[in-house]
Design a protein around this motif. Structure first.
Motif, PDB file in Angstrom:
ATOM      1  N   LEU A 175       0.841  -1.195   0.000  1.00  0.00           N
ATOM      2  CA  LEU A 175       0.000   0.000   0.000  1.00  0.00           C
ATOM      3  C   LEU A 175       0.879   1.250   0.000  1.00  0.00           C
ATOM      4  O   LEU A 175       1.826   1.363   0.780  1.00  0.00           O
ATOM      5  CB  LEU A 175      -0.904   0.017   1.228  1.00  0.00           C
ATOM      6  CG  LEU A 175      -1.830   1.233   1.363  1.00  0.00           C
ATOM      7  CD1 LEU A 175      -2.869   1.245   0.235  1.00  0.00           C
ATOM      8  CD2 LEU A 175      -2.505   1.233   2.730  1.00  0.00           C
ATOM      9  N   VAL A 176       0.567   2.164  -0.903  1.00  0.00           N
ATOM     10  CA  VAL A 176       1.246   3.458  -0.973  1.00  0.00           C
ATOM     11  C   VAL A 176       0.181   4.545  -0.803  1.00  0.00           C
ATOM     12  O   VAL A 176      -0.800   4.575  -1.551  1.00  0.00           O
ATOM     13  CB  VAL A 176       1.975   3.629  -2.321  1.00  0.00           C
ATOM     14  CG1 VAL A 176       2.678   4.975  -2.391  1.00  0.00           C
ATOM     15  CG2 VAL A 176       2.972   2.501  -2.542  1.00  0.00           C
ATOM     16  N   TRP A 177       0.387   5.442   0.192  1.00  0.00           N
ATOM     17  CA  TRP A 177      -0.611   6.470   0.456  1.00  0.00           C
ATOM     18  C   TRP A 177       0.093   7.761   0.851  1.00  0.00           C
ATOM     19  O   TRP A 177       0.323   8.027   2.024  1.00  0.00           O
ATOM     20  CB  TRP A 177      -1.568   6.024   1.552  1.00  0.00           C
ATOM     21  CG  TRP A 177      -2.845   6.825   1.610  1.00  0.00           C
ATOM     22  CD1 TRP A 177      -3.104   8.023   1.027  1.00  0.00           C
ATOM     23  CD2 TRP A 177      -4.036   6.458   2.298  1.00  0.00           C
ATOM     24  NE1 TRP A 177      -4.369   8.449   1.283  1.00  0.00           N
ATOM     25  CE2 TRP A 177      -4.976   7.493   2.077  1.00  0.00           C
ATOM     26  CE3 TRP A 177      -4.402   5.374   3.080  1.00  0.00           C
ATOM     27  CZ2 TRP A 177      -6.256   7.465   2.622  1.00  0.00           C
ATOM     28  CZ3 TRP A 177      -5.670   5.344   3.615  1.00  0.00           C
ATOM     29  CH2 TRP A 177      -6.595   6.372   3.380  1.00  0.00           C
TER      30      TRP A 177
ATOM     31  N   ALA B 264      -4.028  10.056  -3.119  1.00  0.00           N
ATOM     32  CA  ALA B 264      -4.943   8.956  -2.867  1.00  0.00           C
ATOM     33  C   ALA B 264      -4.159   7.655  -2.631  1.00  0.00           C
ATOM     34  O   ALA B 264      -3.027   7.514  -3.102  1.00  0.00           O
ATOM     35  CB  ALA B 264      -5.886   8.774  -4.052  1.00  0.00           C
ATOM     36  N   PRO B 265      -4.741   6.719  -1.905  1.00  0.00           N
ATOM     37  CA  PRO B 265      -4.047   5.435  -1.705  1.00  0.00           C
ATOM     38  C   PRO B 265      -3.953   4.652  -3.008  1.00  0.00           C
ATOM     39  O   PRO B 265      -4.822   4.754  -3.868  1.00  0.00           O
ATOM     40  CB  PRO B 265      -4.937   4.714  -0.686  1.00  0.00           C
ATOM     41  CG  PRO B 265      -6.287   5.327  -0.854  1.00  0.00           C
ATOM     42  CD  PRO B 265      -6.042   6.757  -1.231  1.00  0.00           C
ATOM     43  N   ALA B 266      -2.896   3.924  -3.133  1.00  0.00           N
ATOM     44  CA  ALA B 266      -2.676   3.099  -4.319  1.00  0.00           C
ATOM     45  C   ALA B 266      -1.914   1.854  -3.909  1.00  0.00           C
ATOM     46  O   ALA B 266      -1.357   1.780  -2.807  1.00  0.00           O
ATOM     47  CB  ALA B 266      -1.901   3.869  -5.385  1.00  0.00           C
TER      48      ALA B 266
END
Length: 205
Positions: free
Chosen positions: A112-114, A119-121
């Motif tokens: 998870l990248v946020w 926005a989270p991706a």
């Protein structure tokens, strides 16, 4: 024009422009050049632009190509496969197993990248250290994605004389992979019609 790694791999067998067929992956140097040309299609964790192929990597990529072309031939059936595939094809079940086996050699985990202002991706992170495994696993997964995607229904084998390419139709009336193949096919049809007419005239004398 959209490009797919699986179709690019299959297209490394091609008409040489002089009546024969050439193999872009016939040597490790050819594989290195091909990988460099595909760098924009590969993810960041597959540094193909920096890869110098050896015979082992060449053999692995050629094996993936054999599997891909076998399944492309199955996909276009009952229409004829590429002329380069008409004599010897890997059995379809073996091709499926080969793609699945190579794809499974690399473990990829979601991360998870946020960022604070975004926005989270989700990104996929490879746990594999060997760049060769990352490369071949990516090519296998790309082939699986292609064969499972909507473009598969538009896959065709070019029927132009001497062409051995597969292509994805970009419009409903497309018959050949590129305009030069269309020109060659139309010229061949014209020649056959003239021969047929000439033969008919000679028999009527």
């Amino acid at each position: 024009m959209e490009r797919w790694p699986a179709l690019e791999l299959a297209s490394t067998i091609r008409h040489d422009g002089d009546g024969g067929v050439t193999d872009d992956l016939a040597t490790p140097h050819g594989v290195t050049q091909w990988l460099q040309a595909q760098a924009d299609l590969l993810p960041d964790h597959v540094p193909a632009g920096e890869t110098t192929a050896d015979e082992d990597l060449r053999t692995q990529i050629v094996g993936l190509r054999q599997a891909v072309r076998a399944l492309f031939a199955r996909a276009v059936s009952p229409a004829p496969p590429s002329a380069a595939d008409s004599r010897q094809l890997m059995p379809a079940d073996q091709a499926v197993a080969h793609l699945n086996t190579v794809a499974a050699r690399e473990t990829v985990v979601p991360q998870l990248v946020w960022p604070p202002d975004g926005a989270p991706a989700v990104r996929l992170l490879s746990t594999e250290d060997d760049p060769t495994v990352r490369l071949t696993a990516f090519l296998a997964r790309a082939a699986i994605d292609f064969l499972n995607g909507p473009q598969l229904s538009r896959l065709r084998a070019c029927s132009a004389p001497r062409c051995v390419r597969y292509f994805v139709k970009s419009h409903g009336r497309q018959e050949w992979c590129k305009p030069s193949c269309g020109n060659r096919a139309r010229a061949a049809r014209h020649y056959r019609r003239r021969r047929t007419a000439a033969d008919g005239d000679s028999h009527s004398v």
